[in-house]
Design an enzyme around this catalytic site. Structure first.
Site, short mmCIF file in Angstrom:
data_model
loop_
_atom_site.label_atom_id
_atom_site.label_comp_id
_atom_site.label_asym_id
_atom_site.label_seq_id
_atom_site.Cartn_x
_atom_site.Cartn_y
_atom_site.Cartn_z
N ASN A 186 46.43 43.57 53.75
CA ASN A 186 45.99 44.89 53.30
C ASN A 186 44.62 45.17 53.92
O ASN A 186 43.71 44.35 53.80
CB ASN A 186 45.91 44.93 51.77
CG ASN A 186 47.28 44.77 51.12
OD1 ASN A 186 48.27 45.31 51.61
ND2 ASN A 186 47.34 44.03 50.03
N HIS A 216 42.17 38.39 54.42
CA HIS A 216 43.12 37.40 53.93
C HIS A 216 44.53 37.83 54.27
O HIS A 216 44.85 39.01 54.26
CB HIS A 216 42.99 37.19 52.41
CG HIS A 216 43.02 38.45 51.61
ND1 HIS A 216 41.90 39.26 51.45
CD2 HIS A 216 44.01 39.05 50.92
CE1 HIS A 216 42.23 40.30 50.71
NE2 HIS A 216 43.50 40.21 50.37
N ASP A 259 47.68 32.49 45.10
CA ASP A 259 47.18 33.73 44.50
C ASP A 259 47.17 33.58 42.97
O ASP A 259 48.12 33.06 42.38
CB ASP A 259 48.05 34.93 44.91
CG ASP A 259 47.36 36.26 44.65
OD1 ASP A 259 47.00 36.93 45.64
OD2 ASP A 259 47.18 36.62 43.47
N ILE A 260 46.11 34.05 42.35
CA ILE A 260 45.94 33.91 40.90
C ILE A 260 46.93 34.80 40.15
O ILE A 260 47.20 34.56 38.96
CB ILE A 260 44.47 34.24 40.54
CG1 ILE A 260 44.06 33.60 39.22
CG2 ILE A 260 44.21 35.74 40.55
CD1 ILE A 260 42.57 33.65 38.97
N GLY A 266 45.33 49.08 49.48
CA GLY A 266 45.28 48.25 48.27
C GLY A 266 44.41 47.03 48.41
O GLY A 266 44.48 46.13 47.57
N GLN A 267 43.58 46.96 49.47
CA GLN A 267 42.68 45.81 49.59
C GLN A 267 41.66 45.85 48.46
O GLN A 267 40.99 46.87 48.25
CB GLN A 267 41.96 45.81 50.95
CG GLN A 267 41.13 44.54 51.17
CD GLN A 267 40.48 44.47 52.54
OE1 GLN A 267 40.60 45.38 53.36
NE2 GLN A 267 39.78 43.37 52.78
P1 AMP Z 1 44.30 42.40 48.29
O1 AMP Z 1 44.83 43.45 47.38
O2 AMP Z 1 45.06 42.27 49.57
O3 AMP Z 1 42.80 42.52 48.51
O4 AMP Z 1 44.60 41.04 47.54
C1 AMP Z 1 43.66 40.31 46.81
C2 AMP Z 1 44.43 39.22 46.15
O5 AMP Z 1 43.53 38.22 45.72
C3 AMP Z 1 45.22 39.67 44.92
O6 AMP Z 1 46.59 39.35 45.11
C4 AMP Z 1 44.59 38.85 43.79
O7 AMP Z 1 45.54 38.44 42.83
C5 AMP Z 1 43.99 37.67 44.54
N1 AMP Z 1 42.83 37.04 43.92
C6 AMP Z 1 41.71 37.64 43.50
N2 AMP Z 1 40.84 36.73 43.03
C7 AMP Z 1 41.44 35.52 43.17
C8 AMP Z 1 41.05 34.19 42.87
N3 AMP Z 1 39.87 33.90 42.31
N4 AMP Z 1 41.91 33.19 43.14
C9 AMP Z 1 43.12 33.46 43.69
N5 AMP Z 1 43.53 34.69 44.02
C10 AMP Z 1 42.72 35.71 43.75
#
Ligand code: AMP
Ligand code: ZN
Length: 116
Positions: free
Chosen positions: A89, A102, A32-33, A95-96
């Site tokens: 999520n 994922h 995760d970024i 919070g998605q």
């Molecule tokens: P969610 O809130 O469950 O939709 O989580 C989305 C997740 O994706 C968050 O924890 C973000 O930090 C992560 N995220 C979004 N863009 C990227 C990316 N390009 N590379 C890695 N993680 C990402």
């Protein structure tokens, strides 16, 4: 099906960079970024499925494989003994923010309950 405007489809295709930790013919895992724990990995199906509420019975196999990948990655990260959390999520209220299914794999610290 790959969606060109979906960031996770683009990571799966190698079009945008990510720290990929596992790839198989049907799933990809990457860090995760914006990590919320010492280990914070996202595990995604290569297929673009937007959210859990759109899952269909044929998706059972890939969703099971996400759990098996989480187990394998937890072992590789050394968090399988102390414990780890998997989070999916589903929808805006949960919070998605990325609408490509994922699983978050989180570990390396004690987790609170209930989640926020
Ligand atoms: P969610 O809130 O469950 O939709 O989580 C989305 C997740 O994706 C968050 O924890 C973000 O930090 C992560 N995220 C979004 N863009 C990227 C990316 N390009 N590379 C890695 N993680 C990402
Ligand atoms: Zn996608």
């Amino acid at each position: 099906l790959t969606e060109s405007d979906c960031p996770f489809c683009r990571i799966a295709a190698g079009d945008i960079p990510a720290e990929v930790v596992l790839t198989t013919p049907d799933l990809v895992a990457f860090r995760d970024i914006n990590p919320q724990a010492p280990t914070h990995i996202l595990i995604i199906p290569r297929e673009h499925i937007t959210t859990v509420s759109k899952l269909r019975p044929p998706d059972a196999e890939i969703m099971g494989k996400l759990f098996l990948a989480a187990r394998e990655l937890a072992r590789k990260e050394g968090i399988d003994e102390d414990g780890f959390r998997m989070v999916v999520n589903a929808g805006v209220d949960a919070g998605q923010t990325v609408f490509h299914v994922h699983m978050h794999l989180l570990g390396g610290r004690v987790m609170g309950w209930p989640p926020g």
